[in-house]
Structures are given as structure tokens and as C-alpha cells.
Design a protein around this motif. Sequence first.
Motif, PDB file in Angstrom:
ATOM      1  N   ASP A 174      -6.290  13.838 -10.239  1.00 53.15           N
ATOM      2  CA  ASP A 174      -6.391  12.433 -10.675  1.00 53.15           C
ATOM      3  C   ASP A 174      -6.464  12.301 -12.195  1.00 53.15           C
ATOM      4  OD1 ASP A 174      -6.213  11.180  -8.181  1.00 53.15           O
ATOM      5  OD2 ASP A 174      -8.333  11.494  -7.775  1.00 53.15           O
ATOM      6  N   HIS A 175      -5.657  13.087 -12.881  1.00 52.24           N
ATOM      7  CA  HIS A 175      -5.587  13.006 -14.348  1.00 52.24           C
ATOM      8  C   HIS A 175      -4.295  12.336 -14.821  1.00 52.24           C
ATOM      9  CE1 HIS A 175      -9.073  15.653 -14.340  1.00 52.24           C
ATOM     10  NE2 HIS A 175      -9.190  15.443 -15.640  1.00 52.24           N
ATOM     11  N   ILE A 176      -3.681  11.576 -13.943  1.00 51.59           N
ATOM     12  CA  ILE A 176      -2.501  10.790 -14.296  1.00 51.59           C
ATOM     13  C   ILE A 176      -2.834   9.330 -14.012  1.00 51.59           C
ATOM     14  CG2 ILE A 176      -1.438  11.043 -12.008  1.00 51.59           C
ATOM     15  CD1 ILE A 176       0.564  11.106 -15.272  1.00 51.59           C
ATOM     16  N   ALA A 177      -2.370   8.428 -14.861  1.00 49.92           N
ATOM     17  CA  ALA A 177      -2.671   7.009 -14.678  1.00 49.92           C
ATOM     18  C   ALA A 177      -2.115   6.512 -13.344  1.00 49.92           C
ATOM     19  CB  ALA A 177      -2.082   6.201 -15.834  1.00 49.92           C
ATOM     20  N   VAL A 178      -2.917   5.688 -12.660  1.00 49.56           N
ATOM     21  CA  VAL A 178      -2.505   5.136 -11.365  1.00 49.56           C
ATOM     22  C   VAL A 178      -1.556   3.967 -11.619  1.00 49.56           C
ATOM     23  CG1 VAL A 178      -3.269   4.155  -9.171  1.00 49.56           C
ATOM     24  CG2 VAL A 178      -4.713   5.825 -10.370  1.00 49.56           C
ATOM     25  N   LEU A 179      -0.276   4.286 -11.704  1.00 55.22           N
ATOM     26  CA  LEU A 179       0.765   3.295 -11.982  1.00 55.22           C
ATOM     27  C   LEU A 179       1.949   3.557 -11.054  1.00 55.22           C
ATOM     28  CD1 LEU A 179       0.772   3.520 -15.895  1.00 55.22           C
ATOM     29  CD2 LEU A 179      -0.261   1.695 -14.529  1.00 55.22           C
ATOM     30  N   THR A 224      -2.222  -2.412   3.619  1.00 56.82           N
ATOM     31  CA  THR A 224      -2.486  -2.933   2.274  1.00 56.82           C
ATOM     32  C   THR A 224      -1.266  -2.882   1.378  1.00 56.82           C
ATOM     33  OG1 THR A 224      -4.827  -2.268   2.410  1.00 56.82           O
ATOM     34  CG2 THR A 224      -3.924  -2.644   0.208  1.00 56.82           C
ATOM     35  N   LEU A 225      -0.523  -1.785   1.427  1.00 52.39           N
ATOM     36  CA  LEU A 225       0.575  -1.587   0.487  1.00 52.39           C
ATOM     37  C   LEU A 225       1.914  -2.164   0.954  1.00 52.39           C
ATOM     38  CD1 LEU A 225      -0.066   2.042  -0.853  1.00 52.39           C
ATOM     39  CD2 LEU A 225      -0.731  -0.148  -1.871  1.00 52.39           C
ATOM     40  N   LEU A 226       2.148  -2.212   2.252  1.00 52.60           N
ATOM     41  CA  LEU A 226       3.438  -2.700   2.736  1.00 52.60           C
ATOM     42  C   LEU A 226       3.800  -4.087   2.192  1.00 52.60           C
ATOM     43  CD1 LEU A 226       5.919  -2.332   4.644  1.00 52.60           C
ATOM     44  CD2 LEU A 226       4.555  -3.461   6.420  1.00 52.60           C
ATOM     45  N   PRO A 227       2.888  -5.068   2.198  1.00 52.94           N
ATOM     46  CA  PRO A 227       3.260  -6.407   1.702  1.00 52.94           C
ATOM     47  C   PRO A 227       3.590  -6.450   0.216  1.00 52.94           C
ATOM     48  CG  PRO A 227       1.239  -6.481   3.020  1.00 52.94           C
ATOM     49  CD  PRO A 227       1.525  -5.045   2.739  1.00 52.94           C
ATOM     50  N   GLU A 228       3.163  -5.425  -0.541  1.00 60.12           N
ATOM     51  CA  GLU A 228       3.382  -5.434  -1.988  1.00 60.12           C
ATOM     52  C   GLU A 228       4.826  -5.098  -2.359  1.00 60.12           C
ATOM     53  OE1 GLU A 228       0.875  -6.550  -3.811  1.00 60.12           O
ATOM     54  OE2 GLU A 228      -0.172  -6.695  -1.888  1.00 60.12           O
ATOM     55  N   PHE A 229       5.562  -4.492  -1.441  1.00 62.60           N
ATOM     56  CA  PHE A 229       6.945  -4.129  -1.727  1.00 62.60           C
ATOM     57  C   PHE A 229       7.873  -5.312  -1.429  1.00 62.60           C
ATOM     58  CE2 PHE A 229       5.292   0.025  -2.022  1.00 62.60           C
ATOM     59  CZ  PHE A 229       6.259   0.852  -2.589  1.00 62.60           C
ATOM     60  N   GLN A 232      -0.953  -4.124  -8.448  1.00 60.41           N
ATOM     61  CA  GLN A 232       0.125  -3.959  -9.420  1.00 60.41           C
ATOM     62  C   GLN A 232       1.459  -4.408  -8.835  1.00 60.41           C
ATOM     63  OE1 GLN A 232       0.286   0.066 -10.945  1.00 60.41           O
ATOM     64  NE2 GLN A 232      -1.921   0.299 -10.826  1.00 60.41           N
ATOM     65  N   LYS A 233       2.280  -4.983  -9.672  1.00 57.81           N
ATOM     66  CA  LYS A 233       3.617  -5.375  -9.246  1.00 57.81           C
ATOM     67  C   LYS A 233       4.467  -4.126  -9.040  1.00 57.81           C
ATOM     68  CE  LYS A 233       7.537  -8.336 -10.489  1.00 57.81           C
ATOM     69  NZ  LYS A 233       8.108  -9.266 -11.493  1.00 57.81           N
ATOM     70  N   VAL A 234       5.148  -4.076  -7.915  1.00 54.53           N
ATOM     71  CA  VAL A 234       6.008  -2.940  -7.618  1.00 54.53           C
ATOM     72  C   VAL A 234       7.356  -3.163  -8.297  1.00 54.53           C
ATOM     73  CG1 VAL A 234       7.157  -1.602  -5.818  1.00 54.53           C
ATOM     74  CG2 VAL A 234       4.860  -2.528  -5.415  1.00 54.53           C
ATOM     75  N   GLU A 235       7.606  -2.414  -9.376  1.00 54.06           N
ATOM     76  CA  GLU A 235       8.871  -2.554 -10.080  1.00 54.06           C
ATOM     77  C   GLU A 235       9.237  -1.233 -10.742  1.00 54.06           C
ATOM     78  OE1 GLU A 235       8.414  -5.634 -12.959  1.00 54.06           O
ATOM     79  OE2 GLU A 235       6.704  -4.708 -13.954  1.00 54.06           O
ATOM     80  N   TYR A 236      10.541  -1.036 -10.916  1.00 51.61           N
ATOM     81  CA  TYR A 236      11.061   0.200 -11.502  1.00 51.61           C
ATOM     82  C   TYR A 236      12.495  -0.080 -11.904  1.00 51.61           C
ATOM     83  CZ  TYR A 236      11.451   5.339 -11.987  1.00 51.61           C
ATOM     84  OH  TYR A 236      11.595   6.622 -12.463  1.00 51.61           O
ATOM     85  N   ILE A 244      -2.807   7.657  -1.315  1.00 53.48           N
ATOM     86  CA  ILE A 244      -3.868   7.324  -0.358  1.00 53.48           C
ATOM     87  C   ILE A 244      -5.214   7.163  -1.054  1.00 53.48           C
ATOM     88  CG2 ILE A 244      -5.177   8.229   1.611  1.00 53.48           C
ATOM     89  CD1 ILE A 244      -2.528   9.516   2.571  1.00 53.48           C
ATOM     90  N   ARG A 245      -5.514   8.057  -1.985  1.00 54.73           N
ATOM     91  CA  ARG A 245      -6.801   7.970  -2.700  1.00 54.73           C
ATOM     92  C   ARG A 245      -6.885   6.731  -3.585  1.00 54.73           C
ATOM     93  NH1 ARG A 245      -5.779  13.378  -3.814  1.00 54.73           N
ATOM     94  NH2 ARG A 245      -5.303  12.921  -6.002  1.00 54.73           N
ATOM     95  N   ASN A 246      -5.750   6.296  -4.107  1.00 53.17           N
ATOM     96  CA  ASN A 246      -5.760   5.262  -5.147  1.00 53.17           C
ATOM     97  C   ASN A 246      -5.083   3.960  -4.728  1.00 53.17           C
ATOM     98  OD1 ASN A 246      -6.881   6.829  -7.618  1.00 53.17           O
ATOM     99  ND2 ASN A 246      -5.283   8.178  -6.831  1.00 53.17           N
ATOM    100  N   TYR A 247      -4.946   3.732  -3.437  1.00 48.06           N
ATOM    101  CA  TYR A 247      -4.185   2.564  -2.991  1.00 48.06           C
ATOM    102  C   TYR A 247      -4.818   1.250  -3.403  1.00 48.06           C
ATOM    103  CZ  TYR A 247      -7.318   1.533   0.995  1.00 48.06           C
ATOM    104  OH  TYR A 247      -8.381   1.184   1.785  1.00 48.06           O
ATOM    105  N   ASN A 248      -6.139   1.222  -3.551  1.00 47.42           N
ATOM    106  CA  ASN A 248      -6.787  -0.032  -3.956  1.00 47.42           C
ATOM    107  C   ASN A 248      -6.414  -0.441  -5.376  1.00 47.42           C
ATOM    108  OD1 ASN A 248      -8.281  -1.221  -1.823  1.00 47.42           O
ATOM    109  ND2 ASN A 248      -9.730   0.482  -1.898  1.00 47.42           N
TER     110      ASN A 248
END
Length: 201
Positions: free
Chosen positions: A79-84, A147-152, A117-121, A108-112
Motif C-alpha cells: 500500500d505504498h502507491i496512491a489509491v487512484l 459498491t464499485l459496479l455502479p461507479e463504472f 473517485q470518478k472512473v476515467e482514463y 479490495i483493500r481500498n475500495y472505499n
Amino acid sequence: ITHNANKNVHTNLWANLDKIYPLIPDTSVEEEEDAIKFMINDSRIPSDFKKQYIEKKRCIVQDLNKVNSEVESILYSTDHIAVLWRNIFDSFSHNNGQVVDYLLKFIIRNYNELKDQKVEYDKEDIISNIFDQLFATNNLPEDVYATLLPEFPLEFSSDTDLSELSIERMSIVIENNKFAFDADSLALIQEYFSDELLANF
């Protein structure tokens, strides 16, 4: 040390790194991100040492593309990378379009944190591919999945194989309108899932 111009000092440092490192006080955990990146990107430093080094630091690397690929798994596992989402999509791309084990566990650890965050790339195919790998399978725990499915901002295409999904996850898909309403999708539900789902479809 990293800026010392004496070549002999540098040579001796790398040759005796395993002896020097235990002498470095733990107060160095607050090192700047640039110093962290310098250490983990240096090809002269063994991978096992880099792991020890990273684990002792509090600094979070903000951009995955600023570090060598060999330490990617270490950054995610500790967990030494930003949760983005950007870093997650970059890792997915680096791993030939696969949600590897350390990346899945990181999500899984960081889903909250991710849910806000807006899902974009900048590459839509990457978002689409990771969407299928995360949500057309049972790899995510049910609460993380819900939790995550609706964000996409996507829905499953008619040719996506959802036959292996649990009935609970399939219910979540339908409730969030992530499934196309057509004859093929109705046939899939009738074949693999209970008739109760049809009432919500």
C-alpha cells in the motif's frame, strides 16, 4: 549520499548495502517521494532490499509510471502507491491487460477510497477490459462488487459471458441497469439463473 560526487563512496555504498541499511535509523521513514523513487529505481539495488526499504517508509508514490516495473508489485502489496483509478489502470496495462493478484487485493483493500473517485482514463479499451475482468467474475467480494459496479459508466455488452456470476452478483448487475435488455440476455437469465431475477429485469 545520493548526491555525493565521490565515485568510490558510491561504489562502496552499493557493495555494502546489506551492512549499511540496518544502521539507518527509523527516523528516516519520512523521506521525500523523490528520494524514495531514486532508491527503488536504481538498478544496482537488489529487489529484496527495495522491498525492505519500501516497507519502512510512510511515503506514498503518487504516480506508478514514475517507478520501475520491477517494484510495482511491492508498492501495491505494501500500500505504498496512491489509491487512484489511474494507477490501477496503468498497472492493468503494464500486466498485459490482466488484473493480477496483487492488484485485485489492492482494489479490495481500498475500495472505499475508490468509490468516491470518478472512473476515467485516456484509453477507453482499458476501462472496458478491466470492467469485464472485475465484474463478469466472482473475484470481488459481494460488498466490494456492489459498491464499485455502479461507479463504472459502462454496461455489459450482449456477448459478455456472465454465466459464471453468482445469483447475488447477477442481481446487483440487473439492479444497476448494467445488462442490456434483449432476447439473448433474457435467455441467459432463464438458463443460468432463477426465474425470480426476471421479475426485476
